[in-house]
Enzyme design. Structure first.
Site, PDB file in Angstrom:
ATOM      1  N   SER A 144      -4.890 -16.147  11.455  1.00  0.00           N
ATOM      2  CA  SER A 144      -6.131 -16.928  11.381  1.00  0.00           C
ATOM      3  C   SER A 144      -6.980 -16.397  10.231  1.00  0.00           C
ATOM      4  O   SER A 144      -6.754 -15.275   9.758  1.00  0.00           O
ATOM      5  CB  SER A 144      -6.903 -16.753  12.704  1.00  0.00           C
ATOM      6  OG  SER A 144      -8.219 -17.246  12.607  1.00  0.00           O
ATOM      7  N   TYR A 157     -11.190 -11.711  19.315  1.00  0.00           N
ATOM      8  CA  TYR A 157     -10.239 -12.626  18.663  1.00  0.00           C
ATOM      9  C   TYR A 157      -9.800 -12.065  17.309  1.00  0.00           C
ATOM     10  O   TYR A 157      -8.614 -12.083  16.967  1.00  0.00           O
ATOM     11  CB  TYR A 157     -10.901 -13.999  18.508  1.00  0.00           C
ATOM     12  CG  TYR A 157     -10.005 -15.076  17.958  1.00  0.00           C
ATOM     13  CD1 TYR A 157      -8.983 -15.630  18.735  1.00  0.00           C
ATOM     14  CD2 TYR A 157     -10.176 -15.555  16.657  1.00  0.00           C
ATOM     15  CE1 TYR A 157      -8.171 -16.626  18.232  1.00  0.00           C
ATOM     16  CE2 TYR A 157      -9.362 -16.557  16.145  1.00  0.00           C
ATOM     17  CZ  TYR A 157      -8.356 -17.096  16.935  1.00  0.00           C
ATOM     18  OH  TYR A 157      -7.547 -18.087  16.433  1.00  0.00           O
ATOM     19  N   LYS A 161      -6.043 -11.069  16.007  1.00  0.00           N
ATOM     20  CA  LYS A 161      -5.365 -11.678  14.853  1.00  0.00           C
ATOM     21  C   LYS A 161      -5.059 -10.642  13.772  1.00  0.00           C
ATOM     22  O   LYS A 161      -4.065 -10.767  13.047  1.00  0.00           O
ATOM     23  CB  LYS A 161      -6.197 -12.842  14.306  1.00  0.00           C
ATOM     24  CG  LYS A 161      -6.273 -14.038  15.272  1.00  0.00           C
ATOM     25  CD  LYS A 161      -4.902 -14.616  15.617  1.00  0.00           C
ATOM     26  CE  LYS A 161      -4.975 -15.852  16.505  1.00  0.00           C
ATOM     27  NZ  LYS A 161      -3.658 -16.423  16.824  1.00  0.00           N
TER      28      LYS A 161
HETATM   29  N1  LIG Z   1      -7.848 -24.355  15.951  1.00  0.00           N
HETATM   30  C1  LIG Z   1      -8.157 -23.534  14.984  1.00  0.00           C
HETATM   31  O1  LIG Z   1      -9.082 -23.784  14.204  1.00  0.00           O
HETATM   32  C2  LIG Z   1      -7.365 -22.274  14.754  1.00  0.00           C
HETATM   33  C3  LIG Z   1      -7.641 -21.525  13.609  1.00  0.00           C
HETATM   34  C4  LIG Z   1      -6.904 -20.372  13.362  1.00  0.00           C
HETATM   35  C5  LIG Z   1      -5.908 -19.987  14.223  1.00  0.00           C
HETATM   36  N2  LIG Z   1      -5.665 -20.724  15.341  1.00  0.00           N
HETATM   37  C6  LIG Z   1      -4.581 -20.284  16.211  1.00  0.00           C
HETATM   38  O2  LIG Z   1      -3.603 -21.306  16.263  1.00  0.00           O
HETATM   39  C7  LIG Z   1      -2.915 -21.254  17.511  1.00  0.00           C
HETATM   40  C8  LIG Z   1      -2.921 -22.625  18.167  1.00  0.00           C
HETATM   41  O3  LIG Z   1      -4.259 -23.013  18.371  1.00  0.00           O
HETATM   42  P1  LIG Z   1      -4.698 -24.507  18.711  1.00  0.00           P
HETATM   43  O4  LIG Z   1      -6.025 -24.665  18.090  1.00  0.00           O
HETATM   44  O5  LIG Z   1      -3.615 -25.459  18.401  1.00  0.00           O
HETATM   45  O6  LIG Z   1      -4.924 -24.346  20.293  1.00  0.00           O
HETATM   46  P2  LIG Z   1      -4.687 -25.314  21.550  1.00  0.00           P
HETATM   47  O7  LIG Z   1      -5.589 -24.771  22.600  1.00  0.00           O
HETATM   48  O8  LIG Z   1      -4.768 -26.742  21.182  1.00  0.00           O
HETATM   49  O9  LIG Z   1      -3.173 -24.990  21.948  1.00  0.00           O
HETATM   50  C9  LIG Z   1      -2.808 -23.724  22.406  1.00  0.00           C
HETATM   51  C10 LIG Z   1      -1.713 -23.880  23.446  1.00  0.00           C
HETATM   52  O10 LIG Z   1      -1.327 -22.554  23.854  1.00  0.00           O
HETATM   53  C11 LIG Z   1      -1.140 -22.563  25.261  1.00  0.00           C
HETATM   54  N3  LIG Z   1      -1.356 -21.217  25.784  1.00  0.00           N
HETATM   55  C12 LIG Z   1      -2.529 -20.543  25.883  1.00  0.00           C
HETATM   56  N4  LIG Z   1      -2.346 -19.353  26.460  1.00  0.00           N
HETATM   57  C13 LIG Z   1      -1.027 -19.262  26.734  1.00  0.00           C
HETATM   58  C14 LIG Z   1      -0.224 -18.269  27.345  1.00  0.00           C
HETATM   59  N5  LIG Z   1      -0.766 -17.137  27.815  1.00  0.00           N
HETATM   60  N6  LIG Z   1       1.107 -18.498  27.457  1.00  0.00           N
HETATM   61  C15 LIG Z   1       1.654 -19.639  27.017  1.00  0.00           C
HETATM   62  N7  LIG Z   1       0.938 -20.617  26.441  1.00  0.00           N
HETATM   63  C16 LIG Z   1      -0.382 -20.443  26.310  1.00  0.00           C
HETATM   64  C17 LIG Z   1      -2.167 -23.548  25.796  1.00  0.00           C
HETATM   65  O11 LIG Z   1      -1.810 -24.027  27.079  1.00  0.00           O
HETATM   66  C18 LIG Z   1      -2.151 -24.620  24.719  1.00  0.00           C
HETATM   67  O12 LIG Z   1      -1.241 -25.655  25.021  1.00  0.00           O
HETATM   68  C19 LIG Z   1      -3.611 -20.154  18.325  1.00  0.00           C
HETATM   69  O13 LIG Z   1      -2.878 -18.950  18.177  1.00  0.00           O
HETATM   70  C20 LIG Z   1      -4.968 -20.026  17.646  1.00  0.00           C
HETATM   71  O14 LIG Z   1      -5.511 -18.744  17.814  1.00  0.00           O
HETATM   72  C21 LIG Z   1      -6.388 -21.849  15.639  1.00  0.00           C
END
Ligand SMILES: NC(=O)c1ccc[n+]([C@@H]2O[C@H](COP(=O)([O-])OP(=O)(O)OC[C@H]3O[C@@H](n4cnc5c(N)ncnc54)[C@H](O)[C@@H]3O)[C@@H](O)[C@H]2O)c1
Length: 262
Positions: A144, A157, A161
């Site tokens: 991230s 967080y 990361k």
């Molecule tokens: N959305 C953003 O802006 C952003 C930015 C940087 C990094 N990220 C990272 O990208 C990744 C995906 O994020 P997203 O925004 O698509 O999130 P999201 O919440 O849409 O999807 C995340 C999925 O992970 C699953 N999950 C959560 N905890 C879990 C666990 N313990 N075991 C198994 N599954 C689990 C959830 O059920 C969900 O379906 C994450 O690692 C997040 O930290 C997101």
């Protein structure tokens, strides 16, 4: 025409929602054989059904990335169905913002557990399978902008990361002798259910006064001029899963529209 990951057997955690689901759909269109893994069993089954209805190959496995048993079972399910594992994407993750002085041990531990330890367990269980096959493989984690900079409301967080970046380097060095590479992609601000909840949580902290405000403020410094969509990361993910990235390991690729310039 052959897809860019034709026949590759790929496990994706967090594939029930957001970026994990978008990556899964893209890889399926490029010929991958997928294992969809998510804590939310209904979301995993729904993603599988969507991919199959689009002509792709997918099975669903539900479980928690911090449970070695659950992750090992998902790897085994993929191996049973497809005969092996070539690529593992650890995309599952969580965020719960807190003012720096209010960060609790619980907030720190839960976030580091799911985002950090969960990534390690997925690396280990996938790598053990790849080593037993003797075929090499690819591990892809999800970092991230918060893996590059500290943000005051995201201490846990950010810690998780930065830990992901460390795991990328440790695995790259530790698994190279087995022909296994490890890289990560690092998104910025992406419009997913995670950010929609985060936006409301930040409002609850009292730092913003209207829904959408935190998302808009965070998106203000993006050089390409807009926040990301889940589809924006799928090209990089496809590259990291394909043979095009064979000579790359230990890297964290920013895919943030230009927020953190490293
Ligand atoms: N959305 C953003 O802006 C952003 C930015 C940087 C990094 N990220 C990272 O990208 C990744 C995906 O994020 P997203 O925004 O698509 O999130 P999201 O919440 O849409 O999807 C995340 C999925 O992970 C699953 N999950 C959560 N905890 C879990 C666990 N313990 N075991 C198994 N599954 C689990 C959830 O059920 C969900 O379906 C994450 O690692 C997040 O930290 C997101």
């Amino acid at each position: 025409m052959a897809g860019r990951v034709d026949g590759k057997r790929i496990l994706i955690t967090g594939a029930g929602s957001g970026m994990g689901r978008a990556v899964a759909r893209r890889l399926a269109k490029e010929g991958a054989k997928l294992t969809i893994f998510d804590l939310n069993a209904e979301a995993a089954a729904d993603a599988r059904d969507e991919i199959v209805s689009e002509g792709g190959m997918a099975i669903a496995a539900s479980g928690n990335v911090v449970s070695r048993e659950d992750v090992a079972a998902a790897v085994a399910a993929g191996v049973e169905t497809y005969g092996g594992l070539d690529v593992m994407f650890a995309i599952a993750g969580i965020i719960k913002p807190m003012h720096f002085l209010d960060v609790t041990e619980e907030n720190w531990r839960t976030t580091l557990d799911i985002n950090g330890l969960g990534s390690l367990i997925c690396q280990q269980e996938a790598a053990k399978q790849m080593i037993s096959q003797g075929t090499g493989g690819k591990l892809v984690l999800t970092s991230s902008i918060a893996g590059r900079q500290g943000y005051p409301n995201f201490a846990a967080y950010c810690g998780s990361k930065f830990a992901v970046n460390a795991l990328v380097q440790a695995a790259a060095r530790g698994l190279a002798e087995h022909g296994i590479t490890c890289n990560a992609f690092a998104p910025g601000v992406v419009d997913t259910p995670l950010w929609r909840k985060l936006d409301l949580d930040i409002m609850e902290l009292g730092d913003t006064s209207a829904p959408g405000q935190a998302f808009a403020e965070f998106s203000g410094s993006i050089l390409v001029g807009r926040p990301g969509t889940p589809e924006d990361v799928t090209g990089t993910a496809l590259y990291l899963a394909s043979e095009d990235s064979d000579y790359m390991t230990g890297q964290v690729v920013m895919i943030d529209g230009g927020m953190v310039l490293v």
